[in-house]
Motif scaffolding. Structure first.
Motif, PDB file in Angstrom:
ATOM      1  N   LEU A 176      47.362  41.727  35.068  1.00 16.61           N
ATOM      2  CA  LEU A 176      47.475  40.674  36.084  1.00 16.61           C
ATOM      3  C   LEU A 176      46.775  39.394  35.649  1.00 16.61           C
ATOM      4  CD1 LEU A 176      47.201  42.851  39.304  1.00 16.61           C
ATOM      5  CD2 LEU A 176      49.230  41.686  38.399  1.00 16.61           C
ATOM      6  N   ASP A 177      45.773  39.502  34.771  1.00 15.26           N
ATOM      7  CA  ASP A 177      45.178  38.296  34.180  1.00 15.26           C
ATOM      8  C   ASP A 177      46.252  37.440  33.512  1.00 15.26           C
ATOM      9  OD1 ASP A 177      42.558  38.902  34.909  1.00 15.26           O
ATOM     10  OD2 ASP A 177      41.939  39.552  32.906  1.00 15.26           O
ATOM     11  N   LEU A 178      47.254  38.085  32.935  1.00 16.02           N
ATOM     12  CA  LEU A 178      48.330  37.359  32.246  1.00 16.02           C
ATOM     13  C   LEU A 178      49.152  36.504  33.210  1.00 16.02           C
ATOM     14  CD1 LEU A 178      49.496  40.231  29.878  1.00 16.02           C
ATOM     15  CD2 LEU A 178      48.191  38.192  29.226  1.00 16.02           C
ATOM     16  N   PHE A 179      49.056  36.796  34.502  1.00 15.28           N
ATOM     17  CA  PHE A 179      49.742  36.014  35.535  1.00 15.28           C
ATOM     18  C   PHE A 179      48.753  35.135  36.301  1.00 15.28           C
ATOM     19  CE2 PHE A 179      52.455  39.546  34.579  1.00 15.28           C
ATOM     20  CZ  PHE A 179      53.742  39.042  34.676  1.00 15.28           C
ATOM     21  N   ASP A 180      47.532  35.037  35.767  1.00 17.70           N
ATOM     22  CA  ASP A 180      46.464  34.271  36.402  1.00 17.70           C
ATOM     23  C   ASP A 180      46.149  34.792  37.805  1.00 17.70           C
ATOM     24  OD1 ASP A 180      44.473  32.371  36.214  1.00 17.70           O
ATOM     25  OD2 ASP A 180      45.678  30.780  37.131  1.00 17.70           O
ATOM     26  N   MET A 181      46.185  36.124  37.938  1.00 19.23           N
ATOM     27  CA  MET A 181      45.838  36.787  39.192  1.00 19.23           C
ATOM     28  C   MET A 181      44.618  37.659  38.931  1.00 19.23           C
ATOM     29  SD  MET A 181      49.556  38.053  40.543  1.00 19.23           S
ATOM     30  CE  MET A 181      50.902  36.886  40.764  1.00 19.23           C
ATOM     31  N   ASP A 182      43.603  37.519  39.765  1.00 16.24           N
ATOM     32  CA  ASP A 182      42.387  38.301  39.593  1.00 16.24           C
ATOM     33  C   ASP A 182      42.356  39.430  40.616  1.00 16.24           C
ATOM     34  OD1 ASP A 182      39.904  39.358  39.082  1.00 16.24           O
ATOM     35  OD2 ASP A 182      38.801  37.493  39.406  1.00 16.24           O
ATOM     36  N   ALA A 183      42.614  40.650  40.135  1.00 13.63           N
ATOM     37  CA  ALA A 183      42.605  41.825  41.013  1.00 13.63           C
ATOM     38  C   ALA A 183      41.195  42.342  41.257  1.00 13.63           C
ATOM     39  CB  ALA A 183      43.468  42.928  40.409  1.00 13.63           C
ATOM     40  N   ARG A 184      40.213  41.766  40.582  1.00 17.85           N
ATOM     41  CA  ARG A 184      38.801  42.165  40.698  1.00 17.85           C
ATOM     42  C   ARG A 184      38.599  43.633  40.319  1.00 17.85           C
ATOM     43  NH1 ARG A 184      36.409  37.778  42.735  1.00 17.85           N
ATOM     44  NH2 ARG A 184      37.541  36.452  44.191  1.00 17.85           N
ATOM     45  N   THR A 185      39.365  44.082  39.345  1.00 18.63           N
ATOM     46  CA  THR A 185      39.233  45.460  38.863  1.00 18.63           C
ATOM     47  C   THR A 185      38.783  45.515  37.410  1.00 18.63           C
ATOM     48  OG1 THR A 185      41.556  45.555  38.189  1.00 18.63           O
ATOM     49  CG2 THR A 185      41.035  46.287  40.438  1.00 18.63           C
ATOM     50  N   VAL A 186      38.547  44.344  36.819  1.00 25.12           N
ATOM     51  CA  VAL A 186      38.192  44.281  35.399  1.00 25.12           C
ATOM     52  C   VAL A 186      36.686  44.152  35.255  1.00 25.12           C
ATOM     53  CG1 VAL A 186      38.437  42.973  33.261  1.00 25.12           C
ATOM     54  CG2 VAL A 186      40.401  43.224  34.799  1.00 25.12           C
ATOM     55  N   ARG A 187      36.121  45.005  34.454  1.00 28.92           N
ATOM     56  CA  ARG A 187      34.715  44.832  34.079  1.00 28.92           C
ATOM     57  C   ARG A 187      34.711  43.912  32.871  1.00 28.92           C
ATOM     58  NH1 ARG A 187      30.258  49.446  32.353  1.00 28.92           N
ATOM     59  NH2 ARG A 187      28.584  47.975  31.984  1.00 28.92           N
ATOM     60  N   ARG A 188      34.386  42.660  33.089  1.00 27.15           N
ATOM     61  CA  ARG A 188      34.485  41.635  32.051  1.00 27.15           C
ATOM     62  C   ARG A 188      33.425  41.851  30.969  1.00 27.15           C
ATOM     63  NH1 ARG A 188      39.406  39.353  33.270  1.00 27.15           N
ATOM     64  NH2 ARG A 188      39.565  39.187  35.522  1.00 27.15           N
ATOM     65  N   TRP A 189      33.826  41.615  29.734  1.00 23.22           N
ATOM     66  CA  TRP A 189      32.915  41.746  28.608  1.00 23.22           C
ATOM     67  C   TRP A 189      31.842  40.686  28.697  1.00 23.22           C
ATOM     68  CZ3 TRP A 189      31.291  45.056  25.262  1.00 23.22           C
ATOM     69  CH2 TRP A 189      30.668  44.653  24.065  1.00 23.22           C
ATOM     70  N   GLN A 190      30.604  41.091  28.617  1.00 26.32           N
ATOM     71  CA  GLN A 190      29.466  40.176  28.716  1.00 26.32           C
ATOM     72  C   GLN A 190      28.738  39.991  27.404  1.00 26.32           C
ATOM     73  OE1 GLN A 190      28.934  38.511  31.604  1.00 26.32           O
ATOM     74  NE2 GLN A 190      30.683  39.590  32.461  1.00 26.32           N
ATOM     75  N   GLY A 191      29.315  40.516  26.346  1.00 24.15           N
ATOM     76  CA  GLY A 191      28.657  40.455  25.039  1.00 24.15           C
ATOM     77  C   GLY A 191      27.891  41.753  24.776  1.00 24.15           C
ATOM     78  N   ALA A 192      27.629  41.988  23.517  1.00 22.04           N
ATOM     79  CA  ALA A 192      26.936  43.209  23.122  1.00 22.04           C
ATOM     80  C   ALA A 192      25.478  43.162  23.560  1.00 22.04           C
ATOM     81  CB  ALA A 192      27.035  43.403  21.627  1.00 22.04           C
ATOM     82  N   VAL A 193      24.977  44.298  23.999  1.00 16.52           N
ATOM     83  CA  VAL A 193      23.562  44.401  24.370  1.00 16.52           C
ATOM     84  C   VAL A 193      22.760  44.639  23.108  1.00 16.52           C
ATOM     85  CG1 VAL A 193      21.870  45.700  25.695  1.00 16.52           C
ATOM     86  CG2 VAL A 193      24.183  45.369  26.602  1.00 16.52           C
ATOM     87  N   SER A 194      21.708  43.819  22.886  1.00 17.43           N
ATOM     88  CA  SER A 194      20.908  43.985  21.665  1.00 17.43           C
ATOM     89  C   SER A 194      19.679  44.837  21.918  1.00 17.43           C
ATOM     90  CB  SER A 194      20.519  42.645  21.078  1.00 17.43           C
ATOM     91  OG  SER A 194      20.191  41.713  22.059  1.00 17.43           O
TER      92      SER A 194
END
Length: 197
Positions: free
Chosen positions: A179-197
């Motif tokens: 749904l991101d590909l349609f610019d719709m946010d279903a609020r089901t994605v855990r977005r990548w925040q970068g690697a934890v060091s």
């Protein structure tokens, strides 16, 4: 004054469910689109009805109830078979190799593949959640051909970085990215925040 009175329509997505394994993707997609208040136009292949029954114990009537409008796969004269019918795109979830191959060649034999072909000719977004493995050279040629025609091939490959705790979370994350590909946010994605060091 409501949106329809102003000539503004709700977002409109065609959802195709073909006979590949993974019927859960199509069913959950319809539920997410309903939550987002997107108008859904559904077409289900005959093989998909078998898969829905086997994998989810659902009948066609159960799935039709999740969509705003449903068309029989044999209804080649349906509104979604014409480029003059305005939609924002189409998602085939899941997409079988048979359906992919019809779309890739433009040799459509059903409403599902015809509606997808319309998306390509009208330069609208078409996302195919292809479910097959392993792939032989013919499959790969079809994947390349449909991509060259303008479709987005999106195999439902799990994102393990999201650390899903259930099958449902895994499905929701994948569909959220679709749904991101349609610019719709279903609020089901855990977005990548970068690697934890």
């Amino acid at each position: 004054m409501n949106a329809s009175a102003c000539g503004i329509r709700r977002p409109r997505i065609v959802v195709g469910i073909s006979g590949a394994s993974g019927a859960i993707y199509g069913v959950r997609l319809l539920k997410l689109l309903r939550e987002l208040e997107v108008e859904t136009h559904l077409v289900v292949s005959r093989s998909a009805q078998v898969t829905l029954s086997q994998e989810m114990r659902m009948q066609l009537a159960d799935v039709k109830a999740l969509a705003d409008i449903h068309y029989p796969n044999t209804d080649i004269g349906a509104t979604i078979s014409s480029g003059s019918f305005r939609v924002d795109g189409m998602i085939v979830a899941p997409c079988s190799i048979k359906t992919l191959s019809e779309i890739a060649t433009g040799c459509t034999s059903s409403l599902l593949s015809r509606a997808a072909d319309v998306m390509l000719k009208e330069r609208r977004r078409l996302v195919l959640m292809v479910r097959e493995t392993p792939l032989h050279a013919g499959h790969i040629r079809s994947l390349a051909a449909v991509t060259e025609a303008g479709a987005i091939v999106y195999p439902p490959v799990p994102a393990f970085y999201a650390q899903p705790a259930s099958l449902e979370q895994m499905v929701d994350h994948t569909l959220g990215r679709v749904l991101d590909l349609f610019d719709m946010d279903a609020r089901t994605v855990r977005r990548w925040q970068g690697a934890v060091s």
